[in-house]
Scaffold this motif. Structure first.
Motif, mmCIF file in Angstrom:
data_model
loop_
_atom_site.group_PDB
_atom_site.id
_atom_site.type_symbol
_atom_site.label_atom_id
_atom_site.label_comp_id
_atom_site.label_asym_id
_atom_site.label_seq_id
_atom_site.Cartn_x
_atom_site.Cartn_y
_atom_site.Cartn_z
ATOM 1 N N ILE A 133 0.843 -1.200 0.000
ATOM 2 C CA ILE A 133 0.000 0.000 0.000
ATOM 3 C C ILE A 133 0.874 1.245 0.000
ATOM 4 N N SER A 134 0.257 2.360 -0.243
ATOM 5 C CA SER A 134 0.918 3.657 -0.111
ATOM 6 C C SER A 134 0.502 4.282 1.214
ATOM 7 N N VAL A 135 1.463 4.555 2.078
ATOM 8 C CA VAL A 135 1.173 5.178 3.368
ATOM 9 C C VAL A 135 0.533 6.548 3.168
ATOM 10 N N ILE A 136 1.022 7.281 2.175
ATOM 11 C CA ILE A 136 0.469 8.614 1.904
ATOM 12 C C ILE A 136 -0.991 8.508 1.478
ATOM 13 N N ARG A 137 -1.288 7.538 0.623
ATOM 14 C CA ARG A 137 -2.673 7.366 0.176
ATOM 15 C C ARG A 137 -3.565 6.980 1.352
ATOM 16 N N ALA A 138 -3.085 6.074 2.207
ATOM 17 C CA ALA A 138 -3.871 5.659 3.368
ATOM 18 C C ALA A 138 -4.148 6.837 4.287
ATOM 19 N N PHE A 195 -6.878 -3.404 2.426
ATOM 20 C CA PHE A 195 -6.434 -2.478 3.472
ATOM 21 C C PHE A 195 -7.235 -1.183 3.409
ATOM 22 N N TYR A 196 -7.376 -0.596 2.231
ATOM 23 C CA TYR A 196 -8.101 0.669 2.100
ATOM 24 C C TYR A 196 -9.582 0.500 2.425
ATOM 25 N N LEU A 197 -10.174 -0.622 1.976
ATOM 26 C CA LEU A 197 -11.586 -0.848 2.258
ATOM 27 C C LEU A 197 -11.830 -0.967 3.752
ATOM 28 N N TYR A 198 -11.039 -1.790 4.422
ATOM 29 C CA TYR A 198 -11.248 -1.979 5.858
ATOM 30 C C TYR A 198 -10.857 -0.737 6.653
ATOM 31 N N LEU A 199 -9.959 0.065 6.134
ATOM 32 C CA LEU A 199 -9.661 1.350 6.764
ATOM 33 C C LEU A 199 -10.924 2.211 6.800
ATOM 34 N N LEU A 200 -11.633 2.261 5.672
ATOM 35 C CA LEU A 200 -12.879 3.039 5.609
ATOM 36 C C LEU A 200 -13.957 2.417 6.498
ATOM 37 N N ILE A 201 -14.009 1.084 6.552
ATOM 38 C CA ILE A 201 -14.989 0.412 7.408
ATOM 39 C C ILE A 201 -14.726 0.759 8.876
ATOM 40 N N GLY A 202 -13.469 0.674 9.290
ATOM 41 C CA GLY A 202 -13.125 1.005 10.672
ATOM 42 C C GLY A 202 -13.408 2.458 11.005
ATOM 43 N N ALA A 203 -13.080 3.357 10.075
ATOM 44 C CA ALA A 203 -13.330 4.781 10.300
ATOM 45 C C ALA A 203 -14.828 5.048 10.410
ATOM 46 N N ALA A 204 -15.631 4.446 9.543
ATOM 47 C CA ALA A 204 -17.085 4.628 9.589
ATOM 48 C C ALA A 204 -17.664 4.082 10.890
ATOM 49 N N THR A 205 -17.123 2.963 11.360
ATOM 50 C CA THR A 205 -17.597 2.372 12.620
ATOM 51 C C THR A 205 -17.345 3.311 13.783
ATOM 52 N N SER A 206 -16.137 3.859 13.866
ATOM 53 C CA SER A 206 -15.805 4.796 14.939
ATOM 54 C C SER A 206 -16.628 6.074 14.842
ATOM 55 N N TYR A 207 -16.968 6.470 13.631
ATOM 56 C CA TYR A 207 -17.724 7.704 13.400
ATOM 57 C C TYR A 207 -19.189 7.555 13.809
ATOM 58 N N PHE A 208 -19.781 6.396 13.528
ATOM 59 C CA PHE A 208 -21.216 6.227 13.727
ATOM 60 C C PHE A 208 -21.602 5.537 15.035
ATOM 61 N N CYS A 265 -4.216 10.000 3.465
ATOM 62 C CA CYS A 265 -5.141 10.922 2.789
ATOM 63 C C CYS A 265 -6.576 10.423 2.875
ATOM 64 N N ILE A 266 -6.765 9.118 2.711
ATOM 65 C CA ILE A 266 -8.111 8.544 2.815
ATOM 66 C C ILE A 266 -8.685 8.782 4.206
ATOM 67 N N LEU A 267 -7.861 8.545 5.222
ATOM 68 C CA LEU A 267 -8.312 8.723 6.599
ATOM 69 C C LEU A 267 -8.613 10.184 6.905
ATOM 70 N N LEU A 268 -7.737 11.073 6.492
ATOM 71 C CA LEU A 268 -7.948 12.502 6.739
ATOM 72 C C LEU A 268 -9.192 13.009 6.020
ATOM 73 N N CYS A 269 -9.409 12.532 4.804
ATOM 74 C CA CYS A 269 -10.615 12.927 4.059
ATOM 75 C C CYS A 269 -11.872 12.434 4.764
ATOM 76 N N ALA A 270 -11.820 11.218 5.290
ATOM 77 C CA ALA A 270 -12.975 10.677 6.006
ATOM 78 C C ALA A 270 -13.283 11.519 7.244
ATOM 79 N N ILE A 271 -12.244 11.892 7.986
ATOM 80 C CA ILE A 271 -12.432 12.720 9.182
ATOM 81 C C ILE A 271 -12.983 14.088 8.801
ATOM 82 N N LEU A 272 -12.421 14.679 7.755
ATOM 83 C CA LEU A 272 -12.846 16.022 7.332
ATOM 84 C C LEU A 272 -14.289 16.011 6.839
#
Length: 468
Positions: A29-34, A250-263, A36-43
């Motif tokens: 994976i790309s650490v930078i891309r990961a 990795f990217y999909l489950y990153l978004l799943i985990g972020a959505a879980t913590s958010y909701f 960015c995905i996380l920061l975008c989800a938070i924002l």
């Protein structure tokens, strides 16, 4: 380990190339891309919260006041089955959420979004005052500083408000309950059908049965106790089944985990990893006739680390935003709650005995064990654990996909141990994570029975297939 793939579609090829233990921990994976995905989800999540917090309060407050009257009639913990905690609704938590929404101010959307304030009457330290329903009634009737206290719970802000606040403009909480129940029944039914079409009717029915056995029809009507986890879980499963070959795990489950913590408010977040992880294993098993255990381990590593990074990253982001807006008090509230959830409750002198007792309390929620004594529950758990372990130990070389299913099935037990402080008090909410265990164990049992009946597998692929 941290290598960048040319495209998301190469993810399956990367898993197929895992042939040694050194490659099990490869992510590609790309650490930078990961990041960015996380920061975008938070924002994006934060901006949505601020936007709905700016909705005028009048209609919302009126509907919350109406909801309070109805909720007071039900009480804190109305139960579908008398004297059975595993069948009760949690109006206490729902009332606390409505209390904080009622005390929001659309004129100050930023502070309303990230600095939650719950009103408590002056006698809030008394047993009656501690009641979530009584607090809400006090807030909507005469919730002033002269008569009570505004308790700051900044890091409790929940993303589900992006749905609930607009709905409260149109209807009261109890009317919205019926809408929520309908939506949840629909998404579970659709997910069951999609699983059945992909892996066979048996697999789809086992998924549905595992939810019913853990009483998931109860939180289907509650915003704070797992309803949104069902949305995330079923959406992830459907996406995995429909676009399995093109997904970067990795990217999909990153978004799943972020959505879980958010909701979610830490009710049963593990299902958003456990169920999709089981489906991921079944997809890989069906896609590859000669998949090795190492490839399954790599799949679990990619998805597990992604979920943890997403969940933890969103949680840290929530705490930082609340601390910036609400000050150090917000951080203090989070640290106190985190310590309380993880540490032992101190109810027992022996921490290991306390953890074992908490696990038994959680597993007792599996239908129909709620009607039996703890020794019977312990015996059932022991027999189930030994039987499944023996089946996996004997057949793993013939059916390597049993190993990751077995490991996933153990996660709810680990969850109860690690978060013993939370589960010892809220086992009647947290027990629903054992739906993951039941689903995985039933799949293992089905494949084991199929093998014993003639070397054919019935579970993972849905159709009888001869062993190679």
């Amino acid at each position: 380990m941290w290598r960048r793939t040319n495209s998301a579609g190469n993810e399956i090829e990367n898993i197929r190339r895992v042939t040694s233990w050194k490659q099990v921990l490869c992510l590609d994976i790309s650490v930078i891309r990961a990041a960015c995905i996380l920061l975008c989800a938070i924002l994006i999540g934060s901006l949505l919260i601020v936007a709905v917090s700016a909705i005028p309060d009048d209609a919302i407050d009126a509907n919350i006041a109406l909801s309070s009257d109805k909720m007071s009639q039900e009480g804190n913990y109305p139960s579908l089955v008398p004297n059975k905690v595993y069948f009760q609704l949690d109006n206490w938590t729902e009332a606390a959420m409505l209390n904080m929404l009622y005390n929001g101010d659309s004129g100050h959307p930023l502070r309303s979004a990230f600095v939650q304030r719950e009103y408590a009457p002056n006698d809030w330290e008394d047993e009656e005052g501690l009641s979530g329903v009584v607090r809400l009634a006090a807030a909507v009737n005469d919730g002033t500083e002269e008569n009570g206290t505004f308790w700051v719970r900044s890091t409790y802000w929940l993303g589900m408000r992006i749905f609930l606040l607009p709905l409260l403009c149109l209807a009261d909480y109890f009317s919205i309950r019926y809408m929520l129940l309908f939506v949840n029944l629909l998404v579970v039914a659709l997910c069951t059908l999609i699983i059945g079409r992909r892996f066979g009717l048996k697999s789809g029915m086992l998924f549905f049965t595992s939810l019913i056995m853990l009483n998931w029809y109860i939180p289907m009507v509650q915003w704070c106790n797992g309803a949104l986890c069902l949305w995330i879980c079923t959406a992830a499963i459907c996406l995995l089944i429909k676009r399995y070959e093109k997904i970067n795990f990795f990217y999909l489950y990153l978004l799943i985990g972020a959505a879980t913590s958010y909701f979610d408010w830490f009710s049963a977040p593990l299902i958003t990893f456990g169920f999709p992880a089981i489906i991921s294993v079944l997809c890989l098993e069906r896609d590859e006739k000669k998949t090795s255990v190492l490839q399954y381990f790599n799949l679990l590593f990619r998805s597990g680390l992604g979920w943890c990074v997403g969940y933890g990253g969103m949680l840290v982001g929530r705490v930082l935003i609340s601390s910036i807006v609400g000050g150090d008090e917000s951080l203090d509230v989070f640290l106190a709650r985190a310590t309380q959830d993880i540490a032992s409750s101190g109810q027992e002198s022996n921490i290991f005995f306390e953890m074992a007792k908490t696990v038994l309390k959680g597993f007792r929620g599996v239908f129909p064990l709620a009607g039996f004594s703890y020794p019977v529950v312990a015996a059932v758990l022991a027999v189930g654990f030994v039987s499944i372990s023996a089946a996996v130990l004997i057949l793993w070389k013939k059916m390597p996909h049993l190993v990751p299913l077995y490991l996933i099935s153990l996660l709810p037990f680990l969850w109860f141990i690690v978060f013993n402080g939370y589960c010892v008090a809220h086992y009647w909410i947290a027990f629903r994570v054992f739906a993951v265990t039941i689903f995985a164990w039933m799949l293992i049992a089905i494949d084991t029975i199929g093998y014993m009946r003639g070397g054919k597998r019935l579970g993972a692929g849905g159709e009888c297939r001869a062993q190679s």
